[in-house]
Every structure is written in structure tokens, then in C-alpha cells.
Design a protein around this motif. Sequence first.
Motif, PDB file in Angstrom:
ATOM      1  N   PHE A  48       0.846  -1.211   0.000  1.00  0.00           N
ATOM      2  CA  PHE A  48       0.000   0.000   0.000  1.00  0.00           C
ATOM      3  C   PHE A  48       0.877   1.256   0.000  1.00  0.00           C
ATOM      4  O   PHE A  48       0.667   2.194  -0.764  1.00  0.00           O
ATOM      5  N   LEU A  49       1.890   1.250   0.857  1.00  0.00           N
ATOM      6  CA  LEU A  49       2.772   2.409   0.987  1.00  0.00           C
ATOM      7  C   LEU A  49       3.707   2.524  -0.222  1.00  0.00           C
ATOM      8  O   LEU A  49       3.880   3.606  -0.793  1.00  0.00           O
ATOM      9  N   ALA A  52       2.368   4.085  -3.395  1.00  0.00           N
ATOM     10  CA  ALA A  52       2.279   5.550  -3.375  1.00  0.00           C
ATOM     11  C   ALA A  52       3.660   6.192  -3.552  1.00  0.00           C
ATOM     12  O   ALA A  52       3.796   7.227  -4.207  1.00  0.00           O
ATOM     13  N   LEU A  56       4.700   8.620  -6.827  1.00  0.00           N
ATOM     14  CA  LEU A  56       5.254   9.965  -6.691  1.00  0.00           C
ATOM     15  C   LEU A  56       6.585  10.090  -7.429  1.00  0.00           C
ATOM     16  O   LEU A  56       6.809  11.045  -8.166  1.00  0.00           O
ATOM     17  N   SER A  59       6.010  10.102 -11.124  1.00  0.00           N
ATOM     18  CA  SER A  59       5.361  11.371 -11.502  1.00  0.00           C
ATOM     19  C   SER A  59       6.386  12.497 -11.545  1.00  0.00           C
ATOM     20  O   SER A  59       6.408  13.305 -12.480  1.00  0.00           O
ATOM     21  N   PHE A  63       7.409  14.564 -14.833  1.00  0.00           N
ATOM     22  CA  PHE A  63       7.157  16.013 -14.787  1.00  0.00           C
ATOM     23  C   PHE A  63       8.413  16.789 -15.172  1.00  0.00           C
ATOM     24  O   PHE A  63       8.376  17.738 -15.940  1.00  0.00           O
ATOM     25  N   GLU A  71      -0.897  17.071 -19.209  1.00  0.00           N
ATOM     26  CA  GLU A  71      -1.215  16.230 -18.061  1.00  0.00           C
ATOM     27  C   GLU A  71      -1.756  14.854 -18.489  1.00  0.00           C
ATOM     28  O   GLU A  71      -1.386  13.840 -17.897  1.00  0.00           O
ATOM     29  N   LEU A  74       1.068  12.625 -19.498  1.00  0.00           N
ATOM     30  CA  LEU A  74       1.858  12.242 -18.316  1.00  0.00           C
ATOM     31  C   LEU A  74       1.148  11.119 -17.557  1.00  0.00           C
ATOM     32  O   LEU A  74       1.770  10.140 -17.137  1.00  0.00           O
ATOM     33  N   ARG A  78       2.590   7.400 -16.856  1.00  0.00           N
ATOM     34  CA  ARG A  78       2.753   6.908 -15.494  1.00  0.00           C
ATOM     35  C   ARG A  78       2.028   5.570 -15.323  1.00  0.00           C
ATOM     36  O   ARG A  78       2.573   4.628 -14.742  1.00  0.00           O
ATOM     37  N   TYR A 130      11.482   2.789   1.965  1.00  0.00           N
ATOM     38  CA  TYR A 130      11.030   4.136   2.339  1.00  0.00           C
ATOM     39  C   TYR A 130      10.955   4.291   3.859  1.00  0.00           C
ATOM     40  O   TYR A 130      11.452   5.273   4.419  1.00  0.00           O
TER      41      TYR A 130
ATOM     42  N   ARG B  45      -0.557  20.259 -15.140  1.00  0.00           N
ATOM     43  CA  ARG B  45       0.614  19.421 -14.863  1.00  0.00           C
ATOM     44  C   ARG B  45       0.948  19.421 -13.360  1.00  0.00           C
ATOM     45  O   ARG B  45       1.308  18.391 -12.794  1.00  0.00           O
ATOM     46  N   LEU B  46       0.791  20.586 -12.725  1.00  0.00           N
ATOM     47  CA  LEU B  46       1.060  20.645 -11.278  1.00  0.00           C
ATOM     48  C   LEU B  46       0.064  19.786 -10.498  1.00  0.00           C
ATOM     49  O   LEU B  46       0.400  19.195  -9.473  1.00  0.00           O
ATOM     50  N   GLU B  47      -1.170  19.716 -10.999  1.00  0.00           N
ATOM     51  CA  GLU B  47      -2.180  18.892 -10.332  1.00  0.00           C
ATOM     52  C   GLU B  47      -1.791  17.404 -10.433  1.00  0.00           C
ATOM     53  O   GLU B  47      -1.953  16.651  -9.464  1.00  0.00           O
ATOM     54  N   PHE B  48      -1.281  17.006 -11.590  1.00  0.00           N
ATOM     55  CA  PHE B  48      -0.795  15.629 -11.783  1.00  0.00           C
ATOM     56  C   PHE B  48       0.244  15.277 -10.707  1.00  0.00           C
ATOM     57  O   PHE B  48       0.202  14.219 -10.086  1.00  0.00           O
ATOM     58  N   LEU B  49       1.161  16.203 -10.477  1.00  0.00           N
ATOM     59  CA  LEU B  49       2.230  15.961  -9.506  1.00  0.00           C
ATOM     60  C   LEU B  49       1.704  16.041  -8.069  1.00  0.00           C
ATOM     61  O   LEU B  49       2.001  15.178  -7.227  1.00  0.00           O
ATOM     62  N   ASP B  51      -1.229  15.540  -6.864  1.00  0.00           N
ATOM     63  CA  ASP B  51      -2.055  14.387  -6.502  1.00  0.00           C
ATOM     64  C   ASP B  51      -1.188  13.253  -5.967  1.00  0.00           C
ATOM     65  O   ASP B  51      -1.508  12.630  -4.955  1.00  0.00           O
ATOM     66  N   ALA B  52      -0.056  13.011  -6.631  1.00  0.00           N
ATOM     67  CA  ALA B  52       0.838  11.925  -6.203  1.00  0.00           C
ATOM     68  C   ALA B  52       1.517  12.264  -4.875  1.00  0.00           C
ATOM     69  O   ALA B  52       1.717  11.390  -4.018  1.00  0.00           O
ATOM     70  N   VAL B  53       1.854  13.540  -4.676  1.00  0.00           N
ATOM     71  CA  VAL B  53       2.473  13.958  -3.412  1.00  0.00           C
ATOM     72  C   VAL B  53       1.484  13.729  -2.259  1.00  0.00           C
ATOM     73  O   VAL B  53       1.821  13.153  -1.222  1.00  0.00           O
ATOM     74  N   GLU B  55      -1.156  11.716  -2.171  1.00  0.00           N
ATOM     75  CA  GLU B  55      -1.394  10.274  -1.968  1.00  0.00           C
ATOM     76  C   GLU B  55      -0.309   9.686  -1.077  1.00  0.00           C
ATOM     77  O   GLU B  55      -0.576   8.904  -0.181  1.00  0.00           O
ATOM     78  N   LEU B  56       0.936  10.051  -1.341  1.00  0.00           N
ATOM     79  CA  LEU B  56       2.024   9.488  -0.546  1.00  0.00           C
ATOM     80  C   LEU B  56       1.951   9.967   0.907  1.00  0.00           C
ATOM     81  O   LEU B  56       2.068   9.163   1.837  1.00  0.00           O
ATOM     82  N   SER B  59      -0.895   8.315   2.672  1.00  0.00           N
ATOM     83  CA  SER B  59      -0.582   6.891   2.862  1.00  0.00           C
ATOM     84  C   SER B  59       0.380   6.714   4.027  1.00  0.00           C
ATOM     85  O   SER B  59       0.211   5.834   4.873  1.00  0.00           O
ATOM     86  N   ASP B  60       1.401   7.548   4.048  1.00  0.00           N
ATOM     87  CA  ASP B  60       2.415   7.480   5.087  1.00  0.00           C
ATOM     88  C   ASP B  60       1.773   7.731   6.457  1.00  0.00           C
ATOM     89  O   ASP B  60       1.983   6.971   7.418  1.00  0.00           O
ATOM     90  N   ARG B  78      -7.750   6.119   2.611  1.00  0.00           N
ATOM     91  CA  ARG B  78      -7.016   7.059   1.753  1.00  0.00           C
ATOM     92  C   ARG B  78      -7.925   7.616   0.659  1.00  0.00           C
ATOM     93  O   ARG B  78      -7.918   8.819   0.390  1.00  0.00           O
ATOM     94  N   TYR B 130       5.772  21.400  -3.598  1.00  0.00           N
ATOM     95  CA  TYR B 130       6.740  20.293  -3.677  1.00  0.00           C
ATOM     96  C   TYR B 130       7.921  20.667  -4.573  1.00  0.00           C
ATOM     97  O   TYR B 130       9.079  20.473  -4.212  1.00  0.00           O
ATOM     98  N   ILE B 135       9.572  17.779  -0.384  1.00  0.00           N
ATOM     99  CA  ILE B 135       8.485  17.023   0.230  1.00  0.00           C
ATOM    100  C   ILE B 135       8.331  17.323   1.713  1.00  0.00           C
ATOM    101  O   ILE B 135       7.217  17.276   2.244  1.00  0.00           O
TER     102      ILE B 135
END
Lengths: 241, 241
Positions: A48-49, A52, A56, A59, A63, A71, A74, A78, A130, B45-49, B51-53, B55-56, B59-60, B78, B130, B135
Motif C-alpha cells: 500500500f505504501l 504511493a 510519486l 510522476s 514532470f 497532463e 503524463l 505513469r 522508504y 501538470r502541477l495537479e498531476f504531480l 495528486d501523487a504527493v 497520496e504518498l 498513505s504514510d 485514503r 513540492y 516534500i
Amino acid sequence: MKSKWDELQDNLNMHFQEVNLLKQAFTHASYRNEHRKAQIQDNERLEFLGDAVLELLISDFLFQAYPHMPEGELTRMRAAIVCEPSLVMFAKRLQFDEYVRLGRGEERSGGRRRPALLADVFEAFLGALYIDQGIDRVREFVDTYIIPHLADAKVGVDYKTALQEWVQQRLGVSLRYVIVEERGPAHAREFVVHVAVGDTVMGIGAGKSKKEAEQQAAAAALKSFMESASEERDTSVSKTD
Amino acid sequence: MKSKWDELQDNLNMHFQEVNLLKQAFTHASYRNEHRKAQIQDNERLEFLGDAVLELLISDFLFQAYPHMPEGELTRMRAAIVCEPSLVMFAKRLQFDEYVRLGRGEERSGGRRRPALLADVFEAFLGALYIDQGIDRVREFVDTYIIPHLADAKVGVDYKTALQEWVQQRLGVSLRYVIVEERGPAHAREFVVHVAVGDTVMGIGAGKSKKEAEQQAAAAALKSFMESASEERDTSVSKTD
């Protein structure tokens, strides 16, 4: 005597502080079910971790490497990288299948070769790394074992195009590819290619075709450009602090 | 005179090195379409990035806060956090809607209040932060503006349960919640609660009901436990290096 976990860490040139995290990443639920008394944990939460973390890092790479790509494109790339077939390819290349801990039933029914299982192990491993060593160490791993092989992964990563975009946008210069060596017999020819800006060699690549060698040279140059840009960013951050 | 971008950064207690990245995060495609000559970039494009930030980081947080929760439940939580209604709530609380740059057509048709648009802006902002500051700075932002409000987001985050699990697993002790104050008139009562391990107060919370105050206290304690654990990890990393 070295354990198989020491051997795996040696092969990957890394050292886990908590080797139990590494073991957990390779532990399928079927193994945990057969060792309930030992309180062994399986790899599902780490997967799960790790998923993610990988999303990132990929991505971020896309980017930076494709500053003009929309987008939607991209997102498509991905998805083509963070998908079962690619993850299985990366896992097999590192011989992760040999380290998986499976229950007996799962082993007999060929679980060790199940693609979904291997893909999960690969993501769980990234999750464990991680937790144990932080995102920068996972980024190094991804830069070493994933990014240079994206052209093989058939996801449409074209390093020559990516490098061209990078160099034009930031430096306003153009690139030159030069074959510097052709070696080996006709049936196993190898090409070595330099990519240069002016007289400065920015990357070197080798491959069984000119095209492959150029892709490898472009990948190397792109990596080195991206690293300098990231160092510059870090320096300017600490200056303003 | 202060620009609205200075004002926004002051409100968020941050300073972008490249303020254009911040502007880009708030720029809808409809605005870019009307300003083609100015070479303005939109936020896709920033939204693409971002979103992944996000999510991580979520998740963490969930992985650490719920050490026994199965993967399926983590995934469910999540998804409930990184979803349009939650993101819109976070964006509105920070008054991000006031900073969005829209084309005239989109503005007339009420685009500024469209949930999908606001959710995208929120993620794009995280992507810009980011890129600009790394991060760890986004993690601080998430810890300040998102994590403490997850109980409001109706995603099923129950801080008392999370704290209980954390404390039992790592410290083998139990918790005590104490109402230390009841204040305000009957129709606007406010409760203040301490959560303690033995005689040590680990977190303080306030709210309109005992339950709300207890959740806030648990959230504060959990945050402080997680921070100490993460510092310990960092220290032990540098020791072994």
C-alpha cells in the motif's frame, strides 16, 4: 555464513537498519498464515505504501523530464510504468522471485511465478526501503534500477526527445550524437555513442543498435542534467533559509 | 502595496522562491486560453504531480497512525481523504477560491464554485510547493492544514482508536482522558480535555462536545508521538552512517 537476506542486500548495495522490514516485504499472506505463532507480518501494508512512493517518484521524473507534456499524456505514461507487467519485469531483473516467502499450498500451485504476486513484492520492497531509509534513498534506487530501463519497458519513454526538450527549454542549445566506437563481430555488433553539447560530452551509451546506444546516451545525459538542476535548487533553498 | 500573492503566502506562513509556480497552481486552463501571448501556464501538470504527493503523504500518515489496520481498510480511508469533497473542504477553508484565475466565460458560468476546479487547484498548489520547497515542506503543510481536520472530513478517522493502538503497541501503557474545563454558556458550551499517559499530559483538545474535545486531544497526542518516533528514526539513521 551469510543469510539470503544479507546476500540480497549486498546485491542491491544497501543495508537495512531493520532487516525485518525487508523480510516482511517478501512475505506473502500465505506464508504468514502458516506461521501464525511467530507473529510474522505479510507484505500487504508495505505494498500500500510502496505503491504511493513509486507513483510519486515516477510522476516527479516524468514532470521534470517532459516539461511540455500535457497532463493527460503524463498520466498515460505513469500508468504504463506503474503497472503489473513493468513491475514484474523490474522484480525479475533483480531476482526478487527467489526471495519470496510463500505458504506451501501457494508454492505448489506456482505462486512464485504469479505476476500479481511479484508486482506486489516489488512495491512492498519500495515501501520497506522508504520506512527504513526515507524517500531520497528510494529515489536513488528508482534512478538506478527503473528509470534507465524505461525504454525497455515499452511505455513510450523516448529519452532523445526528452533530452532535446530539456536542453532547448533551459539552455537554448542543440545536441549532437556521435558514434565513437563500433565493436564486436558482425553478428554481435555493439555501438558506443556520445551525446554532446558543443564540445562537451554529456552522456555515453552502448547498445546493439545505434538507436539503442543513442537512447542510453540520452538517458545518461538527462539524468546528469536533472541531478545538477536538483542540486542547484537545493543550494538556492539553503541560501534563502 | 502587497500583491494578492504576497497576502496568500503571508496567510499560509510560507514564501515561494518562484512565485510563478504559486500563480500557476491557481491558473485554470480557461485563463491561459485568454492570455496566450503572455505564455502563461495552467495548473494541470502541477495537479498531476500534487495528486501523487498528497497520496504518498496521506498513505504514510495512515500507515504510521494505524499500525494494525489491514491494507484494504487503509486504501478505503485514503480514498475517502484524497477525494473531491475533502479537497474542496480544505481548499475553501484556506480561501483558495478567492485566488483562482479563471477565463471570463468560466467565471460567468460560476466556475469559481465548481468543486472539481477547486479540488484541482488544491492539488496543484501541493505540486507547486513540492517543486519549490521539497516534500518535507509539503508534509508540514499537510500536518498543519489537513491531518488535524480529518475527523471533520467524515472519512472515518478516529484519533482515539489510532492513539490507543499506537500507545499499546509501542509503549504497552494505557491512556486516560480527563475533562479539565467546561466553559461558556449552556447554548455554546466548550469542553477542554487532556489525554494522559500516567501523569504526563500528551495532548490537549477543545470542542463543542466531550467527544470532539477528546478527538482533538488524541490527534494532538498522536502527532507528537509520531514526530518523536520520526526524530528517533532520523537520529538512528545518522548514527549508523
